[in-house]
Design a protein around this motif. Structure first.
Motif, PDB file in Angstrom:
ATOM      1  N   ARG A  11       0.853  -1.191   0.000  1.00 14.44           N
ATOM      2  CA  ARG A  11       0.000   0.000   0.000  1.00 14.44           C
ATOM      3  C   ARG A  11       0.883   1.232   0.000  1.00 14.44           C
ATOM      4  O   ARG A  11       1.776   1.362   0.851  1.00 14.44           O
ATOM      5  N   ILE A  12       0.623   2.114  -0.968  1.00 11.32           N
ATOM      6  CA  ILE A  12       1.378   3.372  -1.033  1.00 11.32           C
ATOM      7  C   ILE A  12       0.392   4.504  -0.777  1.00 11.32           C
ATOM      8  O   ILE A  12      -0.590   4.663  -1.509  1.00 11.32           O
ATOM      9  N   LYS A  13       0.666   5.242   0.283  1.00 16.97           N
ATOM     10  CA  LYS A  13      -0.319   6.236   0.710  1.00 16.97           C
ATOM     11  C   LYS A  13      -0.182   7.536  -0.072  1.00 16.97           C
ATOM     12  O   LYS A  13       0.778   7.774  -0.791  1.00 16.97           O
ATOM     13  N   LYS A  14      -1.164   8.402   0.143  1.00 17.14           N
ATOM     14  CA  LYS A  14      -1.326   9.599  -0.683  1.00 17.14           C
ATOM     15  C   LYS A  14      -0.071  10.442  -0.795  1.00 17.14           C
ATOM     16  O   LYS A  14       0.659  10.610   0.177  1.00 17.14           O
ATOM     17  N   HIS A  15       0.113  10.989  -1.966  1.00 17.20           N
ATOM     18  CA  HIS A  15       1.121  12.015  -2.234  1.00 17.20           C
ATOM     19  C   HIS A  15       2.554  11.512  -2.105  1.00 17.20           C
ATOM     20  O   HIS A  15       3.484  12.313  -2.159  1.00 17.20           O
ATOM     21  N   ALA A  16       2.746  10.201  -1.929  1.00 17.66           N
ATOM     22  CA  ALA A  16       4.117   9.691  -1.829  1.00 17.66           C
ATOM     23  C   ALA A  16       4.782   9.736  -3.198  1.00 17.66           C
ATOM     24  O   ALA A  16       4.116   9.731  -4.232  1.00 17.66           O
ATOM     25  N   CYS A  17       6.120   9.757  -3.193  1.00 19.01           N
ATOM     26  CA  CYS A  17       6.888   9.848  -4.431  1.00 19.01           C
ATOM     27  C   CYS A  17       8.013   8.823  -4.367  1.00 19.01           C
ATOM     28  O   CYS A  17       8.869   8.898  -3.487  1.00 19.01           O
ATOM     29  N   ILE A  18       7.978   7.849  -5.289  1.00 13.83           N
ATOM     30  CA  ILE A  18       8.953   6.749  -5.247  1.00 13.83           C
ATOM     31  C   ILE A  18       9.646   6.645  -6.590  1.00 13.83           C
ATOM     32  O   ILE A  18       8.981   6.592  -7.630  1.00 13.83           O
ATOM     33  N   SER A  19      10.987   6.605  -6.595  1.00 14.94           N
ATOM     34  CA  SER A  19      11.708   6.391  -7.847  1.00 14.94           C
ATOM     35  C   SER A  19      12.908   5.488  -7.622  1.00 14.94           C
ATOM     36  O   SER A  19      13.477   5.452  -6.529  1.00 14.94           O
ATOM     37  N   SER A  20      13.258   4.744  -8.695  1.00 17.14           N
ATOM     38  CA  SER A  20      14.452   3.891  -8.669  1.00 17.14           C
ATOM     39  C   SER A  20      14.540   3.036  -7.417  1.00 17.14           C
ATOM     40  O   SER A  20      15.583   2.984  -6.766  1.00 17.14           O
ATOM     41  N   SER A  21      13.463   2.349  -7.071  1.00 17.32           N
ATOM     42  CA  SER A  21      13.418   1.574  -5.839  1.00 17.32           C
ATOM     43  C   SER A  21      12.631   0.282  -6.030  1.00 17.32           C
ATOM     44  O   SER A  21      11.954   0.108  -7.038  1.00 17.32           O
TER      45      SER A  21
END
Lengths: 361, 361
Positions: free
Chosen positions: A297-307
């Motif tokens: 679960r990824i919650k609101k407004h999160a920012c994920i890159s290169s992971s």
């Protein structure tokens, strides 16, 4: 036809993911790594796949039973009791690989993903009439690898040169072989290297031929290459105009989303993202160049890159996760946390930011 | 009489050891941690021990079967499906703890080692006639803990103060309780804290009494405290003139060596060392303030201090390990390698020195 997949050992380079499952069962593009290979083998008529393993046979065997039934192919294990190198396992599995048909058998390294042009390889093998065929792939920096020196027109292999200082060629061993049963007579049941001991002998007898792998190739046994490999894989799906790729205003570039995953409003997903079964991506999330495993679960407004986000983990609101952050199974990153290359072992909670790459145990 | 041991979760603070076995089964002074407690409970007549767990029940259950027989005591598991805090598990195990006899039952935290003066605690409990007894231990820096404020003469507890800013007392909760069955009526089956919710209520009714633990006490749930705890434990063996401690010119201070371990010529072992079953210590080895788990081989001339060496690992010749080096299971250090606080996950080979404390995955 038969095939042997060299699965090997502990998968330590892919930790923390491999602390939860053995490496061949780690998903790549939403499918266990080894399943990509097994499906490609089945598609060219291989009826039996032998997995050469030396670790966690029970977990592998459970997986096998499930997929034997689904795929309609026999899958067995050959377990090393001592490490046998890259050739020894072939001798160990001899009885499973050789039947009276005299047909050649495939040998694959388990970490490799590619187009798997097995049909073309079978034809190449028949045509040259030699004893063994290997796939080679072109690389930019051959000096880091074992280079295969070959006659360009016929593919006949002259020799192997480990990490050459001067330029001798730019093709390296791609870890995909098609071998006549007679090759097994050359391999003793002891720790043996196929590149250093077996292939050079066959090459000296002018019976080893190399085919240049068309399309992409990557050894995805460590996180950085896993992420690059996903880009290459999704790119190849794009070239085939695959319907599996996601489309829509929230999607940019190549993105794979499992049908049971949910994506909220106002997200921007891609490029080069895979989202697994049962994932929940809440609204306003930005994902790029990352893999999100089952049940995350990824919650609101999160920012994920290169992971890479491991199974059943959660990433909090407004969290920023980047630069080769790898979360193991069941890791919970709290709201507003920043992770710059954090590598987090399973069953952990991250309550404060990780400012520079480090392992959290 | 019955007892409940709060085993809890993933044991992440004792990684990498707990990547191989669940924490209660990690050996301490050559015996699984939890066995120290179970043996002490058996010795005063406890007939049934319930382990409150939430992780890896299969591994625990196998262990239990083996020790139920050996010890002649009943051992069962009570598994949380969600974390229930420090009191919730007691409610969950209610049916196992009450048998109608009206006898009080013990509750222990699994990470604690001490003298376990349980007989004295039973007498203390009967003497004051209250509803609950807790063991407290004296510490030098009480401001870091939850302090138990009590009447010195009777032991009656007035209140608990978390991390007091001014001095209110120097006794903290030692994690050993003896409770009347009526205490179960105060605990709901939900995440509950025994220190924050349950005990303060009992104290307010003047029914909670504290006994000062004689002898040593340590929470060995993390490596630094594990090593300090071993020192204290071996010292208590010394005070009892235990025959288990090694004697001879190769030993200095308190040392415990399993009878199946082999120690070579010219070694100097101790102080504060435990060497497990099947270990081989070659000649000229120096060991101090360390634990060597089952099946480890330490090659000639090596020097190990303030470290924990995990099961079946090997250490090469002329190696130097110090400053909280922790090797997981099956770790192999090459000859002449130096480790300054290296923390190495299982199944790794270390060929170059680790110059500053770091995790090797």
């Amino acid at each position: 036809m038969k095939a042997l997949i060299l699965v090997g050992g502990f998968g330590t380079r892919l930790r923390p993911l491999t602390l939860s499952v053995p490496k061949p069962l780690v998903e790549f593009a939403n499918k266990p790594m080894i399943l990509h290979q097994i499906e490609a083998l089945k598609a060219v008529g291989v009826s039996e796949v032998v997995l050469a393993i030396n670790y966690q046979p029970e977990v592998m065997l459970n997986f096998l039973k499930e997929f034997e039934t689904k795929l309609g192919i026999t899958i067995t294990c050959s377990q090393e009791t001592e490490p046998l190198g890259t050739a020894g396992p072939l001798a160990l599995a001899r009885d499973k690989l050789v039947d009276e048909s005299g047909e050649p058998f495939f040998v694959l390294n388990s970490d490799v993903i590619s187009e798997y042009p097995f049909k073309e390889m079978i034809e190449f093998h028949k045509a040259h009439g030699g004893e063994a065929s290997i796939m080679v792939t072109k690389v930019d920096e051959p000096s880091k690898y074992g280079v295969v020196v070959m006659e360009e027109s016929t593919g006949q292999v002259d020799k192997f040169v480990e990490k050459p200082k001067l330029f001798v060629g730019n093709k390296i061993n791609a870890g995909i072989y098609l071998l006549n049963p007679s090759v097994l007579d050359r391999i003793e049941l002891r720790p043996t290297s196929i590149e250093k001991e077996v292939f050079p002998k066959i090459a000296a007898e002018k019976k080893l031929y190399a085919m240049v792998l068309p399309g992409f190739w990557m050894d995805i046994g460590q996180p950085r290459d896993y992420i690059t490999g996903l880009r290459l894989y999704l790119d190849s799906l794009r070239k085939k105009a695959s319907p599996k790729l996601a489309t829509g205003p929230n999607v940019v570039g190549n993105v794979l989303v499992h049908e049971t995953a949910k994506i909220g409003e106002g997200c921007l997903i891609g490029p080069d993202v895979a989202i697994g079964p049962g994932c929940v991506v809440e609204s306003g999330v930005r994902l790029s160049r990352c893999t999100v495993m089952r049940g995350v679960r990824i919650k609101k407004h999160a920012c994920i890159s290169s992971s890479i986000i491991g199974w059943h983990s959660t990433v909090g609101q407004w969290a920023r996760v980047e630069n080769m952050t790898i979360l193991g199974e069941d890791v919970h990153v709290c709201d507003e946390i920043y992770s710059n290359g954090g590598v987090v072992l399973p069953h952990k909670e991250i309550k404060s930011s990780i400012l520079k790459p480090e392992i959290v145990m």
